[in-house]
Design an enzyme around this catalytic site. Structure first.
Site, PDB file in Angstrom:
ATOM      1  N   HIS A  57       0.645  -1.410  -0.240  1.00  0.00           N
ATOM      2  CA  HIS A  57       0.016   0.181  -0.004  1.00  0.00           C
ATOM      3  C   HIS A  57       0.845   0.845  -0.092  1.00  0.00           C
ATOM      4  O   HIS A  57       0.220   2.513  -0.379  1.00  0.00           O
ATOM      5  CB  HIS A  57      -0.707  -0.372   1.343  1.00  0.00           C
ATOM      6  CG  HIS A  57      -0.546   0.461   2.494  1.00  0.00           C
ATOM      7  ND1 HIS A  57       0.234  -0.306   3.793  1.00  0.00           N
ATOM      8  CD2 HIS A  57      -0.130   1.733   3.328  1.00  0.00           C
ATOM      9  CE1 HIS A  57       0.314  -0.131   4.159  1.00  0.00           C
ATOM     10  NE2 HIS A  57       0.768   1.201   4.386  1.00  0.00           N
ATOM     11  N   ASP A  87       0.232  -7.102   1.786  1.00  0.00           N
ATOM     12  CA  ASP A  87       0.744  -6.117   1.819  1.00  0.00           C
ATOM     13  C   ASP A  87       2.313  -6.018   1.670  1.00  0.00           C
ATOM     14  O   ASP A  87       2.518  -4.939   2.055  1.00  0.00           O
ATOM     15  CB  ASP A  87       0.106  -4.960   3.086  1.00  0.00           C
ATOM     16  CG  ASP A  87       0.143  -3.770   2.551  1.00  0.00           C
ATOM     17  OD1 ASP A  87       0.207  -3.273   1.962  1.00  0.00           O
ATOM     18  OD2 ASP A  87       0.167  -2.958   4.218  1.00  0.00           O
ATOM     19  N   GLY A 160       3.204   7.366   7.519  1.00  0.00           N
ATOM     20  CA  GLY A 160       5.055   6.868   7.083  1.00  0.00           C
ATOM     21  C   GLY A 160       5.775   6.232   8.058  1.00  0.00           C
ATOM     22  O   GLY A 160       6.470   5.472   7.535  1.00  0.00           O
ATOM     23  N   SER A 162       4.602   2.920   7.937  1.00  0.00           N
ATOM     24  CA  SER A 162       4.698   1.810   7.500  1.00  0.00           C
ATOM     25  C   SER A 162       6.092   1.325   6.199  1.00  0.00           C
ATOM     26  O   SER A 162       5.719   2.190   5.075  1.00  0.00           O
ATOM     27  CB  SER A 162       3.311   2.156   6.525  1.00  0.00           C
ATOM     28  OG  SER A 162       2.220   2.391   7.075  1.00  0.00           O
ATOM     29  N   LEU A 213      -8.661 -22.357  -2.494  1.00  0.00           N
ATOM     30  CA  LEU A 213      -9.908 -23.225  -2.334  1.00  0.00           C
ATOM     31  C   LEU A 213     -11.223 -23.112  -2.208  1.00  0.00           C
ATOM     32  O   LEU A 213     -12.532 -23.243  -2.390  1.00  0.00           O
ATOM     33  CB  LEU A 213      -9.502 -24.479  -1.145  1.00  0.00           C
ATOM     34  CG  LEU A 213      -8.403 -25.035  -1.269  1.00  0.00           C
ATOM     35  CD1 LEU A 213      -8.015 -25.662   0.354  1.00  0.00           C
ATOM     36  CD2 LEU A 213      -8.656 -26.252  -2.171  1.00  0.00           C
TER      37      LEU A 213
END
Length: 308
Positions: A57, A87, A160, A162, A213
């Site tokens: 992201h 992510d 920030g 992240s 699945l």
């Protein structure tokens, strides 16, 4: 003097991690689509030839940006691959980068363990916070998906952070900080065997092919009468079986307790996730469940998960 010793020891650990890890964590500037400014984030150098690990992201749909380091140097980077389901994204710096951080093993973490977060919150480069692992195995709803098996920490995180590092006391990166869920509540994607497979796929192919699945699950108890015989107390309870999906076609039902997949025991969602990579697509997959007090064996054939 004795009363200060625990704090001194704690401070020595945190400052030692900061000294070793801060140079290896970059501050990212990523152009937004349409030329409407930049997004800020962090990334961790994890190879000696300039690969960096961050959140999907953080980079979004961008092809590249700039990575700046605490010694004042900066390099342009390109996005090698991105995987929104975990992510995670892999970047490649175009120029000299610091020595790599050591990737640790999140599966060895315990609740209450000291962790140190290094990143660039609010654009403030080289910021360090510390706390403990406050929970493990969380599910994090994010941007129309669910990130499984995340680490919860009370180390202070802000926008920030992240893509920055969550490290243990030996400065080994055990997580990639991904979200601020509230005051004193941060989340990180774990670094473990599954993560390493995702990273390898992104480096090689720029994407991750996953098997599908069509199940929604939660941990569930094995009936007491079966625990000694099976040598386990938990399985995965099927909360939903997607109509028309591979599990449905194989005969699985909501309420079944998933015990083994491909001959491997499954008790938490990660046990199944680590089996759902490209090599399982289109291959017969034996599955054992408990249904109404009896063991039931089926064969499913996973299809490829198509991104929404």
């Amino acid at each position: 003097m004795e009363a200060s010793q625990p704090l001194d020891a704690y401070s020595q650990i945190v400052s030692g991690v900061a000294e070793r890890l801060t140079p290896k964590v970059a501050s990212l500037r990523v152009p937004r689509r349409g030329g409407t400014g930049e997004s800020l984030g962090s990334a961790v150098v994890f190879t000696g030839d300039g690969f960096l690990l961050t959140n999907a992201h953080v980079v979004g749909q961008a092809n590249g940006g700039t990575a700046a380091f605490s010694d004042g140097t900066s390099v342009p980077f390109r996005v090698v691959g991105s995987d929104p389901l975990s992510d995670l994204a892999v970047l490649r710096g175009n120029g000299e980068t610091p020595a790599p951080a050591e990737l640790g093993e999140a599966d060895r973490l315990v609740v209450g363990q000291l962790v140190v977060a290094v990143g660039n919150p609010l654009g403030l480069a080289g910021s360090v916070t510390a706390g403990v692992v406050s929970a493990l195995g969380r599910s994090l709803p994010a941007r129309g998906r669910v990130i499984e098996d995340v680490i919860q920490t009370d180390a202070a995180l802000n926008p920030g952070n992240s893509g920055g590092a969550l490290a243990d006391a030996d400065a080994r990166v055990v997580g990639i900080n991904t979200a601020v869920a509230g005051v004193g509540l941060g989340m990180a994607v774990p670094v473990n065997d599954t993560t390493r497979r995702i990273i390898s796929a992104l480096m090689a192919d720029g994407r991750v092919r996953r098997a599908y699945l069509g199940l929604a699950m939660m941990p569930g108890p094995v009936p007491a009468a079966w625990r000694e015989r099976l040598g386990r107390k938990t399985g995965l309870l099927l909360a939903q079986v997607i109509a028309g999906g591979p599990a449905d076609r194989a005969g699985l039902r909501a309420g079944d307790l998933l015990l083994t997949v491909g001959g491997q025991p499954v008790a938490v969602s990660q046990d199944l996730q680590r089996l759902m990579f490209s090599e399982a697509i289109g291959q017969p997959l034996p599955i054992t469940v408990m249904r109404n007090g009896a063991l039931v064996d089926v064969i499913a054939e996973p299809t490829e998960l198509v991104a929404a």
